[in-house]
Scaffold this active site. Sequence first.
Site, PDB file in Angstrom:
ATOM      1  N   GLY A  50       0.949  -1.330  -0.043  1.00 47.52           N
ATOM      2  CA  GLY A  50       0.002   0.015  -0.041  1.00 47.52           C
ATOM      3  C   GLY A  50       0.692   1.182   0.006  1.00 47.52           C
ATOM      4  O   GLY A  50       0.327   2.308   0.397  1.00 47.52           O
ATOM      5  N   CYS A  51       1.974   1.060  -0.468  1.00 48.28           N
ATOM      6  CA  CYS A  51       2.979   2.426  -0.385  1.00 48.28           C
ATOM      7  C   CYS A  51       3.369   2.623  -1.760  1.00 48.28           C
ATOM      8  O   CYS A  51       3.530   1.882  -2.618  1.00 48.28           O
ATOM      9  CB  CYS A  51       4.144   2.368   0.541  1.00 48.28           C
ATOM     10  N   GLN A  52       3.448   3.955  -2.321  1.00 49.35           N
ATOM     11  CA  GLN A  52       4.011   4.309  -3.535  1.00 49.35           C
ATOM     12  C   GLN A  52       5.412   4.069  -3.571  1.00 49.35           C
ATOM     13  O   GLN A  52       5.790   3.602  -4.677  1.00 49.35           O
ATOM     14  CB  GLN A  52       3.521   5.695  -4.096  1.00 49.35           C
ATOM     15  N   SER A  53       5.860   4.349  -2.506  1.00 49.04           N
ATOM     16  CA  SER A  53       7.609   3.815  -2.576  1.00 49.04           C
ATOM     17  C   SER A  53       7.569   2.673  -1.848  1.00 49.04           C
ATOM     18  O   SER A  53       6.779   1.904  -1.165  1.00 49.04           O
ATOM     19  CB  SER A  53       8.348   4.815  -1.728  1.00 49.04           C
ATOM     20  N   GLY A 120       2.355   5.553   3.003  1.00 48.51           N
ATOM     21  CA  GLY A 120       2.575   4.325   3.392  1.00 48.51           C
ATOM     22  C   GLY A 120       2.708   4.629   5.030  1.00 48.51           C
ATOM     23  O   GLY A 120       3.173   3.635   5.886  1.00 48.51           O
TER      24      GLY A 120
END
Lengths: 143, 415
Positions: A50-53, A120
């Site tokens: 669920g994190c872009q990074s 995140g």
Amino acid sequence: MKIEETTSAIVSEFESFDDWMDKYNYLIELGKSLPLIDEKYKVEANLIQGCQSRVWLHAEFDGNLIHFTADSDAVITKGIANLLIRTFSGQPPQEILDSSTEFLKEIGLTEHLSPTRSNGMLSMIKQIKMYALAFKTKAAMGN
Amino acid sequence: MSPELKTQITGIDPEKIRIDFPILGRKVHNKPLVYFDNAATTQKPQVVIDALVNYYTGLNSNVHRGVHYLSQQATVAFEEVRQKIQRFINARFCHEIIYTRGCTESINLVAASWGRANIGPGDEILISGMEHHSNIVPWQMLCEEKGAALKVCPLHPDGSLDMQAYSAMLGEKTRMVAITHISNTLGTVNPVKEITRLAHEKGITVLIDGAQALSHMKVDVQDIGCDFYAFSAHKVYGPMGIGGLYGREEVLNAMPPYQGGGEMIKSVTFEKTIYNELPFKFEAGTPNVGDVIGFGAAIEYISNIGLDQIGAWEHELLAYATEKLSADPLVRIIGTAPGKASLISFLIDGIHPYDAGTIIDHMGIAVRTGTHCTQPLMDSLGISGTIRASFAFYNTKQEIDRLIEAIEKVKEFFL
Ligand SMILES: Cc1ncc(COP(=O)(O)O)c(C=O)c1O
């Protein structure tokens, strides 16, 4: 140091910044100075969803305290990870479970960073609490 | 403003246009908003907002049912928009336009209804490597259910479709080609007419995902020749939660209904239901009348300005931004196909898109970072995401200058 002592220290550090640029520069500095995670822990199983990074979080339990290490490919995310590790690492599971994350609102991070799905931060906190619960259960079963 | 920043060539004066879009006057992080996330959703002109308010203040009632005045007026307005859409995309008949919640639902409708009747074990569905998740997952679900196979046409390094590979992949077992008109990540404009012609030569049905296209160019579904064309109003300056599916009459008639309920039936007994005719067969339940009317206002608004004018100004913006970004040795543009639509995906060397996006946001500029719902494309490019600036006709060159300044700031922060 107790969790609340750490969080109030963090809050006063952030209070000294009067604009967002100083705040982010500090976060970036924190990101760059995050202690290195052992490369062997940067595996799929430690990735937080669920994190872009990409964020890896590793936890170890010594029977009393939980020790966290983390890494990310984005520096700001690493800065946030640094704050969370400073707050929660070396604490007993119950303290972590009982702690509040209000301080993140106070330092304007939940408000200023992009919503949860991309930064995140909340996923990291959730994962930290999950580890605390798991280790607490494990310790209880061991007794 | 220096004179060369205004365009005489296209006849569009963005400063005048901007007045029509109230949100563009607001501030974000104490700076005037620069809205460069138009590929995600476009802003709404006052006429669209007014149409929504007027509908709910003066016309609201259920359609196709009542003999009473309001219901009849609402039905007329609702059906007039269908004709507007028909003309807008040049469909033969207005009953070839099915209202849906948007592009995603339109594709799901085809996958569920057409797919149920036409796909069997061993059949193939051909998509491309640049598809949005909305044009991947419904087909994957269908393939799984039917024992069919999903095939993916590769791209050239510049982000254009490999047409040679495409031709070769149209095989004996291919039943459906589902490809996007414009890539929301790369900006590539696909040769949809040629894509359709080649598929039709082999009797293969074609769906074009038009989510990104309607706002940028004149779309003519008869000229393209495709069987289905899917779109969302919110990407064409209309409201969210409404969109449409164009389907060729013959193809739609041969399909079973999508959902069951009111509106889509002619007569119901507990033994047998006779389905309604097109387009109502595919529109079960009370439709989203208010947003349809808002969509109608949006189509009228951009038709009055003219898609040629809009396209010309957007291309000028794209050329300007491409030139500025290309001058920066640390910037890498992802997607350089000739004749691109007005969006730029890029990376800044050594800086994670999320980090860059966070700082750019603080400069008051809305860009998108991440995978843009095209994760397989990102994987094939070997990157985890991009920064995407997507332009609309209300954007200006000064705003692009602000993006360039923001990128300088990002570099100061991280390098
Ligand atoms: C190419 C493409 N296809 C499909 C969609 C899905 O559109 P919607 O979410 O409006 O249904 C989008 C939206 O991002 C898109 O860009």
